[in-house]
Design an enzyme around this catalytic site. Structure first.
Site, short mmCIF file in Angstrom:
data_model
loop_
_atom_site.label_atom_id
_atom_site.label_comp_id
_atom_site.label_asym_id
_atom_site.label_seq_id
_atom_site.Cartn_x
_atom_site.Cartn_y
_atom_site.Cartn_z
N GLY A 304 0.78 -1.20 -0.59
CA GLY A 304 0.20 0.12 0.05
C GLY A 304 0.96 1.25 -0.35
O GLY A 304 2.25 1.09 -0.83
N SER A 305 0.28 2.15 0.22
CA SER A 305 1.29 4.10 0.82
C SER A 305 2.46 3.84 1.16
O SER A 305 3.91 4.57 1.74
CB SER A 305 0.39 4.84 2.05
OG SER A 305 -0.91 5.25 0.55
#
Length: 604
Positions: A304-305
């Protein structure tokens, strides 16, 4: 008239004719005895000279035995000399079945002392009546074994051995692993360093009687060599802190599992590695394979981020971007690209590259990724270790997955900018952040204190410093992880909230909440990764679920390591924001900053 000889004459005649016969018999007997004596001498010569070795071997085979001499396995210490795994002496009870069966009336007494069923024990002995040796109970405490031996039951004997004991129990279970009943490493570092720790048992030659009892030690065949000790990079104090806080978080958010990894940014040494659920290595049989899995090493996740600082490293290295430009229009929080809606949960308007990190904009990250040359972006991800094992030497370590860059389709490239389409382990992610923390130098992670692993520079120091500065805004007021702040220290970090993969795409309501941080940011010492899988209560965002775990553990770890503070009077918990400079004309829907991840399946 017939004349008959006088009887006396006949008697005299007979005696005269029998003179030589006794001498012949005597000579015959003497000859027979002489032949027998020669035969005995020949036989003795054959036994004692000609075939001496054969008969000696036959005799030895019946009464001479080689017995092992147990040796203690090496002790495992933490970096401060605290024992994490020790070997304690135990006694295994064994029997000579034929001898025990001759005293069958005492089997119930024996079974009671051993905690066994009398009927099953008798049947077991009967099935092995043709043997001289069978274990009845392994690795009993010495006092319990002595109580059995004191019964004086014929055919019952004890053999000294060693059993592994783990003082920290479930707290260090996944790192250390465990040994089997024969004291051989089965998992974890016990397996990785088995040859070093195990030593070499000795061997002695003894004489046993027909009942199997040792009556004499003949000679020492091989000197026993105890195992060597091993000092790990782990700090037991920090390990306990991480375990405690991670456990509290899993209970608070009703999560399925979690992992935390803490590295020394300067050396790559693993200071702590905790996984939940866990197990007690002192009672392995009560555990399940899922509990024994070291998730930080063997499980992969889409980051993810948390991947965005690596993307930003590629962006700054390309020369096309700086921390403050060019500006990126996030298009009202949506970018419809090749039929897919890449979106943010807020409309952040126009952002600088630093603002993309601060607000964790997926749209901004995707725009940056599409402006980079694919080989540069792929090579950067690869240089940070994604798709390769970290080289830690831990058994079963996963390599993760990174698709070869030349095969990336445009949409795949866009979503890789915000952490989908690749798989990493928590340790790989921690190693990537440690590389940024140490000025772009990658140190292969190690579990051994003072290990000299070959390091290499993969990022220019000035680029790493710029990315670190950009990451400081994440924990500053207005960032997505103010809950990860540590009093009196600057924290550089990044949140990640990724949908979990499911059949046919991504689960709508199942997430992985992550936070990756570096502290103190001005002179990095510690790197921490917190992964919490599928939180179901209160929140599922990395900044809210995993960030506070990082903060609590690091607060204690920095104090324990006596690391000087670098943020006295600068900002903390809502104080003046330093170095934000990231939002240009932003139009948030409200004043709450949260981590942003796509709701729909981002894959083509």
């Amino acid at each position: 008239m017939t004349l008959r000889p006088h009887p006396l004459a006949l008697h005299r005649s007979t005696r005269r004719g029998s003179g030589p016969r006794p001498r012949r018999r005597l000579l015959l007997v003497a000859g027979v005895l002489g032949l027998v004596a020669l035969a005995l001498l020949a036989r003795a010569f054959d036994l004692q000279v000609v075939r001496k070795e054969f008969y000696q071997e036959q005799g030895d085979a019946r009464f001479l035995r080689e017995m092992p001499i147990a040796v203690s396995r090496g002790t495992i210490f933490d970096r401060n000399g605290e024992p994490l795994a020790v070997s304690t002496p135990v006694v295994s009870i064994w029997a000579n079945p034929p001898e025990v069966l001759e005293n069958a009336e005492r089997i119930p007494e024996l079974a009671q002392a051993l905690g066994l069923d009398a009927g099953e024990l008798k049947e077991r002995l009967a099935q092995r009546a043709d043997r001289e040796f069978v274990y009845l109970r392994r690795q009993l405490p010495p006092e319990m074994a002595q109580a059995v031996l004191d019964l004086g039951i014929p055919g019952i004997n004890g053999q000294r051995e060693y059993k592994r004991y783990y003082p920290s129990g479930e707290v260090t279970a996944h790192v250390l692993g465990f040994t089997n009943v024969d004291d051989h490493g089965q998992e974890g570092l016990e397996l990785a360093f088995d040859d070093w720790l195990a030593g070499k048992p000795g061997v002695k030659r003894v004489i046993r009687d027909r009942m199997g009892h040792v009556v004499e030690d003949v000679e020492l065949v091989r000197e026993p060599k105890p195992g060597k000790n091993l000092t790990l990079s782990l700090d037991r104090r920090i390990q306990f802190l991480a375990y405690h806080e991670l456990k509290n978080a899993l209970e608070e958010f009703q999560a399925e599992s979690g992992s935390m990894v803490i590295l020394d940014a300067r050396t790559g040494e693993v200071l702590a590695m905790v996984n939940l659920p866990t197990y007690n290595p002192n009672a392995v049989r009560a555990s399940t394979p899922a509990q024994r899995r070291n998730r930080a090493m063997t499980d992969v996740l889409e980051p993810g981020s948390t991947i965005k600082p690596v993307l930003m490293t590629a962006a700054l290295s390309s020369g096309k971007f700086t921390p403050n430009g060019p500006l990126i229009d996030t298009g009202g929080g949506h970018w419809f690209f090749q039929g897919h809606d890449i979106h943010d949960t807020h409309n952040w308007g126009v952002l600088t590259p630093t603002g993309v990190i601060t607000k964790s904009s997926n749209v901004g990250a995707a725009h940056i990724a599409m402006q980079l040359d694919t080989p540069l972006m792929y090579d950067t991800y690869r240089a940070f270790g994604f798709g390769n094992s970290t080289g830690s030497g831990f058994p079963g370590e996963a390599s993760g997955y990174l698709k070869v860059g030349r095969d990336w389709r445009p949409l795949e490239k866009a979503i890789m900018g915000y952490g989908y389409g690749l798989n990493v382990t928590p340790l790989q992610l921690a190693n990537a952040y440690a590389t940024l923390a140490d000025g772009g130098v990658m140190h292969p992670p190690t579990f051994v204190k003072g290990a000299l692993n070959e390091s290499r520079a993969i990022v220019a120091p000035e680029i790493a410093a710029q990315v670190l500065k950009m990451m400081e805004t994440v924990t500053a007021p207005g960032g997505t992880a103010t809950g990860a702040q540590v009093a009196n220290y600057i924290v550089a970090g990044k949140t990640g909230t990724a949908h979990k993969a499911a059949a046919g795409g991504y689960a709508k309501n199942n997430y992985t909440a992550a936070f990756a941080g570096i502290v103190p940011a001005s002179a990095p010492r510690l790197v921490g990764i917190v992964i919490i899988d599928d939180p179901k209560k209160r929140s599922y965002y990395g900044g809210m679920v995993s960030g506070p775990v990082f903060a609590k553990v690091m607060e204690g770890a920095l104090r324990l390591l006596d690391v000087p503070p670098d943020n006295i009077g600068r900002w903390y918990a809502g104080g003046p924001l330093q170095g934000q400079g990231g939002l240009v004309g932003a139009k948030p829907r409200d004043d709450v900053s949260i981590d942003n991840e796509p709701v729909e399946d981002p894959n083509p």
